[in-house]
Design a protein around this motif. Structure first.
Motif, PDB file in Angstrom:
ATOM      1  N   VAL A 168       0.869  -1.180   0.000  1.00 48.74           N
ATOM      2  CA  VAL A 168       0.000   0.000   0.000  1.00 48.74           C
ATOM      3  C   VAL A 168       0.902   1.224   0.000  1.00 48.74           C
ATOM      4  CG1 VAL A 168      -1.778   1.288   1.212  1.00 48.74           C
ATOM      5  CG2 VAL A 168      -1.818  -1.209   1.243  1.00 48.74           C
ATOM      6  N   VAL A 169       0.682   2.106  -0.975  1.00 51.01           N
ATOM      7  CA  VAL A 169       1.489   3.315  -1.103  1.00 51.01           C
ATOM      8  C   VAL A 169       0.646   4.523  -0.720  1.00 51.01           C
ATOM      9  CG1 VAL A 169       2.859   4.738  -2.662  1.00 51.01           C
ATOM     10  CG2 VAL A 169       2.818   2.261  -2.963  1.00 51.01           C
ATOM     11  N   THR A 170       1.178   5.386   0.143  1.00 49.68           N
ATOM     12  CA  THR A 170       0.431   6.560   0.603  1.00 49.68           C
ATOM     13  C   THR A 170       0.580   7.728  -0.360  1.00 49.68           C
ATOM     14  OG1 THR A 170       2.310   7.282   1.937  1.00 49.68           O
ATOM     15  CG2 THR A 170       0.684   5.897   3.023  1.00 49.68           C
ATOM     16  N   PHE A 171      -0.513   8.463  -0.581  1.00 49.35           N
ATOM     17  CA  PHE A 171      -0.520   9.643  -1.462  1.00 49.35           C
ATOM     18  C   PHE A 171      -0.177  10.921  -0.699  1.00 49.35           C
ATOM     19  CE2 PHE A 171      -1.523   7.083  -4.700  1.00 49.35           C
ATOM     20  CZ  PHE A 171      -2.852   6.769  -4.967  1.00 49.35           C
ATOM     21  N   GLY A 172      -0.343  10.874   0.596  1.00 47.35           N
ATOM     22  CA  GLY A 172      -0.069  12.054   1.426  1.00 47.35           C
ATOM     23  C   GLY A 172       0.211  11.591   2.837  1.00 47.35           C
ATOM     24  N   ASP A 173       0.484  12.510   3.727  1.00 44.98           N
ATOM     25  CA  ASP A 173       0.685  12.158   5.131  1.00 44.98           C
ATOM     26  C   ASP A 173      -0.638  11.611   5.677  1.00 44.98           C
ATOM     27  OD1 ASP A 173       3.180  13.160   4.799  1.00 44.98           O
ATOM     28  OD2 ASP A 173       2.819  15.023   5.894  1.00 44.98           O
ATOM     29  N   VAL A 174      -0.594  10.421   6.256  1.00 39.56           N
ATOM     30  CA  VAL A 174      -1.830   9.771   6.704  1.00 39.56           C
ATOM     31  C   VAL A 174      -1.628   9.131   8.074  1.00 39.56           C
ATOM     32  CG1 VAL A 174      -1.196   7.663   5.447  1.00 39.56           C
ATOM     33  CG2 VAL A 174      -3.589   8.059   6.055  1.00 39.56           C
ATOM     34  N   ASN A 175      -2.675   9.141   8.883  1.00 40.44           N
ATOM     35  CA  ASN A 175      -2.621   8.542  10.221  1.00 40.44           C
ATOM     36  C   ASN A 175      -2.783   7.028  10.134  1.00 40.44           C
ATOM     37  OD1 ASN A 175      -2.464  10.780  12.229  1.00 40.44           O
ATOM     38  ND2 ASN A 175      -4.288  11.470  11.150  1.00 40.44           N
ATOM     39  N   LEU A 176      -1.919   6.324  10.831  1.00 41.87           N
ATOM     40  CA  LEU A 176      -2.057   4.870  11.001  1.00 41.87           C
ATOM     41  C   LEU A 176      -2.845   4.683  12.289  1.00 41.87           C
ATOM     42  CD1 LEU A 176      -1.199   1.981  10.093  1.00 41.87           C
ATOM     43  CD2 LEU A 176       0.736   2.214  11.668  1.00 41.87           C
ATOM     44  N   ARG A 177      -4.087   4.191  12.167  1.00 37.70           N
ATOM     45  CA  ARG A 177      -4.982   4.118  13.317  1.00 37.70           C
ATOM     46  C   ARG A 177      -5.172   2.681  13.809  1.00 37.70           C
ATOM     47  NH1 ARG A 177      -7.338   9.007  14.170  1.00 37.70           N
ATOM     48  NH2 ARG A 177      -7.232  10.506  12.439  1.00 37.70           N
ATOM     49  N   LYS A 178      -5.694   2.575  15.045  1.00 32.10           N
ATOM     50  CA  LYS A 178      -5.926   1.267  15.655  1.00 32.10           C
ATOM     51  C   LYS A 178      -7.110   0.540  15.016  1.00 32.10           C
ATOM     52  CE  LYS A 178      -4.015   2.264  20.262  1.00 32.10           C
ATOM     53  NZ  LYS A 178      -4.289   2.302  21.712  1.00 32.10           N
ATOM     54  N   GLY A 179      -8.010   1.306  14.416  1.00 33.28           N
ATOM     55  CA  GLY A 179      -9.182   0.717  13.777  1.00 33.28           C
ATOM     56  C   GLY A 179      -9.529   1.431  12.493  1.00 33.28           C
ATOM     57  N   ALA A 180     -10.580   0.946  11.824  1.00 33.60           N
ATOM     58  CA  ALA A 180     -10.928   1.436  10.488  1.00 33.60           C
ATOM     59  C   ALA A 180     -11.936   2.580  10.495  1.00 33.60           C
ATOM     60  CB  ALA A 180     -11.437   0.278   9.639  1.00 33.60           C
ATOM     61  N   THR A 181     -11.785   3.527  11.403  1.00 34.25           N
ATOM     62  CA  THR A 181     -12.540   4.778  11.381  1.00 34.25           C
ATOM     63  C   THR A 181     -11.647   5.856  11.990  1.00 34.25           C
ATOM     64  OG1 THR A 181     -13.535   4.623  13.602  1.00 34.25           O
ATOM     65  CG2 THR A 181     -14.727   3.547  11.790  1.00 34.25           C
ATOM     66  N   THR A 182     -12.003   7.103  11.728  1.00 37.08           N
ATOM     67  CA  THR A 182     -11.201   8.212  12.261  1.00 37.08           C
ATOM     68  C   THR A 182     -11.381   8.395  13.762  1.00 37.08           C
ATOM     69  OG1 THR A 182     -12.983   9.748  11.662  1.00 37.08           O
ATOM     70  CG2 THR A 182     -11.188   9.479  10.070  1.00 37.08           C
ATOM     71  N   SER A 183     -12.343   7.673  14.340  1.00 37.99           N
ATOM     72  CA  SER A 183     -12.550   7.788  15.793  1.00 37.99           C
ATOM     73  C   SER A 183     -11.502   7.004  16.581  1.00 37.99           C
ATOM     74  CB  SER A 183     -13.952   7.291  16.168  1.00 37.99           C
ATOM     75  OG  SER A 183     -14.112   5.925  15.805  1.00 37.99           O
ATOM     76  N   TYR A 184     -10.804   6.089  15.906  1.00 35.73           N
ATOM     77  CA  TYR A 184      -9.744   5.344  16.579  1.00 35.73           C
ATOM     78  C   TYR A 184      -8.495   6.211  16.734  1.00 35.73           C
ATOM     79  CZ  TYR A 184     -12.290   0.915  16.265  1.00 35.73           C
ATOM     80  OH  TYR A 184     -13.209  -0.086  16.415  1.00 35.73           O
ATOM     81  N   ALA A 185      -7.733   5.911  17.767  1.00 39.45           N
ATOM     82  CA  ALA A 185      -6.514   6.681  18.042  1.00 39.45           C
ATOM     83  C   ALA A 185      -5.462   6.446  16.960  1.00 39.45           C
ATOM     84  CB  ALA A 185      -5.939   6.292  19.405  1.00 39.45           C
ATOM     85  N   GLY A 218       7.278  -3.090  11.681  1.00 36.19           N
ATOM     86  CA  GLY A 218       6.419  -4.144  12.213  1.00 36.19           C
ATOM     87  C   GLY A 218       5.153  -3.667  12.892  1.00 36.19           C
ATOM     88  N   VAL A 219       4.882  -2.355  12.863  1.00 41.55           N
ATOM     89  CA  VAL A 219       3.685  -1.810  13.500  1.00 41.55           C
ATOM     90  C   VAL A 219       2.493  -2.017  12.562  1.00 41.55           C
ATOM     91  CG1 VAL A 219       2.582   0.237  14.462  1.00 41.55           C
ATOM     92  CG2 VAL A 219       5.055  -0.079  14.693  1.00 41.55           C
ATOM     93  N   LYS A 220       1.410  -2.621  13.076  1.00 47.61           N
ATOM     94  CA  LYS A 220       0.211  -2.877  12.287  1.00 47.61           C
ATOM     95  C   LYS A 220      -0.884  -1.877  12.643  1.00 47.61           C
ATOM     96  CE  LYS A 220       1.010  -7.872  11.775  1.00 47.61           C
ATOM     97  NZ  LYS A 220       0.463  -9.230  12.021  1.00 47.61           N
ATOM     98  N   GLY A 221      -1.682  -1.507  11.636  1.00 45.60           N
ATOM     99  CA  GLY A 221      -2.774  -0.573  11.857  1.00 45.60           C
ATOM    100  C   GLY A 221      -3.582  -0.379  10.593  1.00 45.60           C
ATOM    101  N   TRP A 222      -4.427   0.643  10.609  1.00 51.14           N
ATOM    102  CA  TRP A 222      -5.328   0.903   9.486  1.00 51.14           C
ATOM    103  C   TRP A 222      -5.109   2.308   8.939  1.00 51.14           C
ATOM    104  CZ3 TRP A 222      -8.910  -2.764   7.766  1.00 51.14           C
ATOM    105  CH2 TRP A 222      -9.036  -3.906   8.553  1.00 51.14           C
ATOM    106  N   ILE A 223      -5.106   2.413   7.605  1.00 50.20           N
ATOM    107  CA  ILE A 223      -5.029   3.746   6.957  1.00 50.20           C
ATOM    108  C   ILE A 223      -6.198   3.868   5.979  1.00 50.20           C
ATOM    109  CG2 ILE A 223      -2.534   3.978   7.190  1.00 50.20           C
ATOM    110  CD1 ILE A 223      -2.266   3.203   4.261  1.00 50.20           C
ATOM    111  N   ILE A 224      -6.697   5.081   5.825  1.00 47.36           N
ATOM    112  CA  ILE A 224      -7.848   5.311   4.969  1.00 47.36           C
ATOM    113  C   ILE A 224      -7.474   5.170   3.488  1.00 47.36           C
ATOM    114  CG2 ILE A 224      -7.553   7.814   4.823  1.00 47.36           C
ATOM    115  CD1 ILE A 224     -10.651   7.987   5.108  1.00 47.36           C
TER     116      ILE A 224
END
Length: 231
Positions: A168-185, A218-224
């Motif tokens: 997965v390649v990012t197009f811009g600066d993006v948050n790696l979150r704990k879950g699949a919504t922006t409400s996750y940290a 090795g950090v796992k998470g979710w990105i939009i």
């Protein structure tokens, strides 16, 4: 008798005129001197501002010349400008190359140039040009519509690996979150152009596509998905 009076009168008149001329001459000379002095003062008053402006222009020109010299010096230093691109021989340019391991993408065709992105092992990189430098062959690759860079041929392969993993390649600066919504940290911010290991995708209740990824550390998470692309 009358003739004598006329002669006397004429003499007196002549003396008067002479005396008047003698008396009036210094005044005329003084007036002329004043005119000359006034003219000199006027010319001086006009020249002084011009001299000031000329000095200012000379100072600006000297400053601009210094800037030009500094730019020339910067351009002449290694790593400041991309090298001239040598057009590849027809048929020798692969359409894509694949990372042998985690590879760095540089802004120019030497490893002295800054790193603009990284790609994980097995990542596919679209080739758009090449350049043969003193260090070897380099490929110019297109990472996105707005991001391009150079990768060393020794770090990639023209053959697609059998077990190539998706990235997965990012197009811009993006948050790696704990879950699949922006409400996750947010665990961390992933910079633009980063390549992440792809795990899976998920569409949440809001209709947003999110990708489950793993960083090189090795950090796992979710990105939009709107700020990334699966390759």
């Amino acid at each position: 008798m009358n003739q004598s009076k006329k002669l006397v009168a004429a003499g007196v008149l002549t003396l008067g005129l002479g005396a008047g001329a003698v008396i009036s001459t210094p005044q005329v000379m003084k007036a002329s001197s004043n005119v000359v002095l006034a003219s000199v003062d006027w010319v001086t008053s006009q020249l002084n501002p011009m001299k000031t402006k000329i000095s200012e222009l000379e100072s600006k020109i000297a400053s601009q010349q210094q800037e030009i010299n500094n730019l020339k010096a910067q351009i002449s230093q290694p790593g400041t400008t991309p090298p001239p691109v040598t057009p590849p021989v027809t048929g020798d340019l692969p359409s894509a190359v694949y990372a042998k391991g985690t590879v760095n993408i540089h802004s120019g065709a030497t490893k002295e140039y800054k790193v603009v992105a990284t790609r994980a092992s097995g990542s596919s990189l679209k080739v758009i040009d090449s350049h043969k430098s003193t260090t070897g062959l380099w490929y110019r690759v297109e990472l996105s519509s707005t991001l391009k860079g150079w990768v060393f041929s020794g770090d990639v392969s023209v053959e697609k690996p059998a077990n190539a993993e998706k990235t997965v390649v990012t197009f811009g600066d993006v948050n790696l979150r704990k879950g699949a919504t922006t409400s996750y940290a947010s665990l961390q911010v992933i910079p633009k152009g980063t390549s992440l290991k792809y795990i899976s995708s998920f569409t949440n209740a809001a209709g947003e596509v999110w990708h489950n990824v793993q960083t090189a550390a090795g950090v796992k998470g979710w990105i939009i998905g709107s700020l990334s692309e699966v390759k």
